[in-house]
Design a protein around this motif. Structure first.
Motif, PDB file in Angstrom:
ATOM      1  N   ASP A 225      -3.971   2.476  -8.268  1.00  0.00           N
ATOM      2  CA  ASP A 225      -5.223   3.145  -8.655  1.00  0.00           C
ATOM      3  C   ASP A 225      -6.187   3.001  -7.480  1.00  0.00           C
ATOM      4  OD1 ASP A 225      -7.496   4.097  -9.918  1.00  0.00           O
ATOM      5  OD2 ASP A 225      -7.587   2.521 -11.443  1.00  0.00           O
ATOM      6  N   HIS A 289     -10.780  -3.603 -13.164  1.00  0.00           N
ATOM      7  CA  HIS A 289      -9.933  -3.879 -14.325  1.00  0.00           C
ATOM      8  C   HIS A 289      -8.572  -4.325 -13.850  1.00  0.00           C
ATOM      9  CE1 HIS A 289      -8.006   0.018 -13.442  1.00  0.00           C
ATOM     10  NE2 HIS A 289      -9.236   0.454 -13.197  1.00  0.00           N
ATOM     11  N   GLU A 318     -13.924  -1.543  -7.707  1.00  0.00           N
ATOM     12  CA  GLU A 318     -14.350  -0.147  -7.587  1.00  0.00           C
ATOM     13  C   GLU A 318     -15.807   0.113  -7.940  1.00  0.00           C
ATOM     14  OE1 GLU A 318     -12.724   2.438 -10.663  1.00  0.00           O
ATOM     15  OE2 GLU A 318     -11.520   0.788 -11.422  1.00  0.00           O
TER      16      GLU A 318
HETATM   17 MN   LIG Z   1      -9.662   2.204 -11.636  1.00  0.00          MN
END
Ligand SMILES: [Mn+2]
Length: 355
Positions: A225, A289, A318
């Protein structure tokens, strides 16, 4: 299976029912799209339907497999009622992952003999800490998305639509061995870049716009991600300052990560930097996360999170700022928690790209 069994003494139950598919995969290796797992102190039973008989034979180890004919929930309920010859059977289950209707079907199939013990997150807690094999898979997934982004940079130019770019990203990650995206790829340009979770549209990119690209690849079952934000043309001082603030916030958050600290520490660090720039009110989500078989896992790096970070956890970092009508900037990497700090998995360049 053995690590899950350690829960029995604490929970004082006869059976643990596992319903969430990523948890079933984690415990047994079964990758089918339907199944239920019962774990007892001495043995385990995976219930599947006939579509998955051959697949399970190949994939599953450590538990018995049974193909059921009249529905998985009914099969599981009947298996639960067989655990003890008389009296009630205590079953740990995850209320967060079962609908009320499913629970009723299960309960009816046990003949009302089950005593249900709510226990959310048993397997998730085990999944939070990655072993060496998982980390090597996650490194590959991160490499794939870093390379995909770098390969697509020449295509990020005025005239191409958000959807075209998103399609290109998903095509290229598959060419690199990914089974698919970890989530619907985000390409958001201009004022739309301020929508933190925008869906790509047919809007063409234009000169002098910010473009947020948030993408992830699933490779050998594990997710990556990563977000990068680029600018089409020459940036204004305002954009440069915003970008510097977000990058500095991200570095501060990474520097706050190491085993033993609370999961809220990196979030506090990121907010502290954005506050210095007068931008903290534009940072509207948490700092990161957990990441693994699913794209959002425990722990959450956010305000009030007391969970301690542990060695082997993988989390995203992020921070972002989103100004309505103007645009947004987010920079996201995946990192491994170690005893000395955060180790980057994603590697695409983080400096401001003017394309
Ligand atoms: Mn993310």
């Amino acid at each position: 299976v053995d690590r899950l069994r350690l829960c029995f003494s604490e929970l004082r139950v006869d059976v643990i029912l596992v319903t969430h598919l990523p948890n079933i995969f984690y415990v047994t290796g079964f990758s089918g799209s339907a199944g239920l797992l019962l774990v007892e102190p001495e043995n385990g039973l995976l219930l599947i339907d006939s579509r998955y008989t051959f697949q399970a034979r190949e994939e599953v180890s450590g538990v018995r497999v049974q193909t059921v004919k009249h529905g998985l929930l009914r099969g599981a309920g009947e298996a639960i009622s067989r655990v003890s010859r008389r009296g009630r059977v205590s079953v740990a289950y995850s209320p967060a992952q079962l609908t009320i209707a499913q629970k009723q079907t299960l309960d009816a199939a046990t003949g009302g003999r089950a005593r249900w013990v709510p226990a959310n997150g048993l397997v998730e807690k085990l999944r939070a800490i990655k072993d060496a094999d998982e980390l090597s898979r996650m490194r590959q997934a991160a490499d794939a998305i870093s390379k995909t982004f770098c390969d697509v940079i020449p295509m990020i130019r005025p005239g191409v639509t958000e959807l075209e770019l998103a399609a290109e990203i998903e095509y290229r990650m598959k060419r690199l061995g990914a089974s698919g995206p970890s989530f619907e790829t985000i390409v958001a340009s201009g004022a739309r870049s301020a929508w933190a979770h925008a869906r790509p549209t047919a809007k063409p990119l234009k000169k002098n716009e910010l473009v947020v690209l948030d993408q992830g690849a699933i490779l050998r079952a594990y997710c990556s991600d990563m977000t990068r934000t680029v600018f089409l043309g020459r940036t204004s001082e305002k954009v440069r300052r915003m970008y510097r603030a977000v990058l500095e916030a991200q570095e501060a958050a990474k520097n706050a990560i190491r085993s033993g600290v609370a999961a809220e520490a990196p979030d506090t660090a990121a907010r502290h930097v954005l506050k210095k720039y007068g931008l903290s009110r534009f940072f509207t989500h948490s700092t990161g996360h957990g990441l693994g078989l699913e794209v959002h896992e425990t722990p959450r790096l956010g305000k009030g999170e007391r969970t301690k970070l542990e060695e082997g956890m993988v989390v995203t970092v992020e921070p972002g700022v989103y100004v309505e009508g103007f645009g947004g900037i987010r920079i996201e990497d995946d990192v491994v928690v170690t005893s000395t700090g955060a180790q980057d998995l994603t590697s695409a360049p983080r400096e401001l790209l003017e394309l």
